[in-house]
Design a protein around this motif. Structure first.
Motif, PDB file in Angstrom:
ATOM      1  N   ASP A 203      38.785  44.245  41.720  1.00 56.26           N
ATOM      2  CA  ASP A 203      37.800  45.238  42.168  1.00 56.26           C
ATOM      3  C   ASP A 203      37.302  45.979  40.938  1.00 56.26           C
ATOM      4  OD1 ASP A 203      36.178  46.900  43.591  1.00 56.26           O
ATOM      5  OD2 ASP A 203      37.737  47.652  44.936  1.00 56.26           O
ATOM      6  N   GLU A 204      36.155  45.594  40.437  1.00 56.53           N
ATOM      7  CA  GLU A 204      35.576  46.102  39.196  1.00 56.53           C
ATOM      8  C   GLU A 204      36.608  46.049  38.058  1.00 56.53           C
ATOM      9  OE1 GLU A 204      32.952  49.468  39.703  1.00 56.53           O
ATOM     10  OE2 GLU A 204      33.117  49.304  41.881  1.00 56.53           O
TER      11      GLU A 204
ATOM     12  N   SER B 281      34.990  47.358  48.408  1.00 54.78           N
ATOM     13  CA  SER B 281      36.434  47.577  48.261  1.00 54.78           C
ATOM     14  C   SER B 281      37.146  47.358  49.595  1.00 54.78           C
ATOM     15  CB  SER B 281      36.725  48.990  47.745  1.00 54.78           C
ATOM     16  OG  SER B 281      36.250  49.117  46.422  1.00 54.78           O
TER      17      SER B 281
END
Ligand SMILES: Nc1ncnc2c1ncn2[C@@H]1O[C@H](COP(=O)(O)OP(=O)(O)O)[C@@H](O)[C@H]1O
Ligand SMILES: [Mg+2]
Length: 241
Positions: free
Chosen positions: A174-175, A53
């Motif tokens: 991010d995911e 991240s």
């Protein structure tokens, strides 16, 4: 003759990020070098806490390096003032986070139309583009619903459509499919693949799911703030076993 290699859209050189001070000082990224050309679809994989991240924030101009550099479409983020950095972020980057904030009083369609209208589209153009995107993401029959009447996964897909609406040069997730079921995660990845192939958009997604990562062109693996593997998806997955 040597073929000209296109300038990378995203590049880091010796990228270091330190967070915290004094006793809490924590070097998160220890010198990351990467270069991602236009139109590439990349996955970032790695254990929790490895710095994924942190790297995504830096690639998206939401944060600045402590050392080394990040270049977005050739611009060194360390050399830009806050306004210029915000301009790069707004014009070139589409973010998809795991947690999203839709405007609760507006419908799915209106939420996706909003950035298009802000970007200068006519309301007819905005409506057409927003409904096509929502349709591709399996939400063609939910255009008129407000977020409160959509499931979490449906809201996430609306947020994804909103991030994609203005066709950013770079899409960072991010995911992005972390809380979607397989069928809907597949839909999202199918849209990513199509955008990379047809519109030459550059896409970088953090994912823990090897089946999703298998659909990308390239995998970068991060462990403890360092890239430990980087190569064509098939090869990296084989090395991961
Ligand atoms: N503000 C902060 N101060 C100090 N350390 C932080 C801060 N934010 C995150 N970290 C640490 O940075 C490391 C990497 O975090 P992160 O980039 O979120 O990892 P990932 O996304 O791979 O799970 C973790 O060890 C985390 O505890
Ligand atoms: Mg993370």
């Amino acid at each position: 003759m040597i073929a000209a290699s296109p300038r990378p859209v995203l590049e880091t050189r010796g990228l270091v990020r330190v967070l915290g001070e004094g006793d809490a000082r924590n070097e998160i990224l220890h010198g990351v070098d990467l270069a991602i050309p236009q139109g590439e679809f990349c996955a970032i994989m790695g254990p929790s806490g490895s710095g994924k991240s942190t790297l995504m924030y830096l690639l998206g101009a939401l944060d600045r390096p402590s050392g080394g550099s990040v270049l977005i479409d050739g611009a060194d983020t360390a050399k830009l003032d806050d306004d210029a950095l915000a301009a790069v972020r707004n014009r070139k980057i589409g973010f998809i986070f795991q947690f999203h904030y839709l405007m609760p009083e507006f419908t799915a369609l209106e939420n996706v139309m909003m950035p298009l209208l802000k970007g200068g589209a006519s309301s007819r153009q905005a409506r057409a583009r927003a409904s096509a995107l929502l349709g591709d993401l399996g939400l063609g029959d939910k255009l008129g619903r407000i977020p409160g009447r959509l499931s979490g996964g449906e809201q996430q897909r609306v947020a994804i459509a909103r991030s994609l609406a203005n066709e950013p040069l770079v899409i960072l997730g991010d995911e992005p499919t972390g809380n979607l079921d397989t069928k809907n995660a597949d839909r999202v990845f199918a849209v990513f693949e199509q955008l990379a192939r047809e519109k030459r958009q550059t896409i970088v997604v953090v994912t823990h799911d090897p089946d999703m990562a298998a659909r990308t062109d390239r995998i970068l693996r991060i462990v403890d703030g360092r890239i430990v593997d980087d190569g064509p998806t098939k090869e990296v997955l084989e090395r991961m076993g």
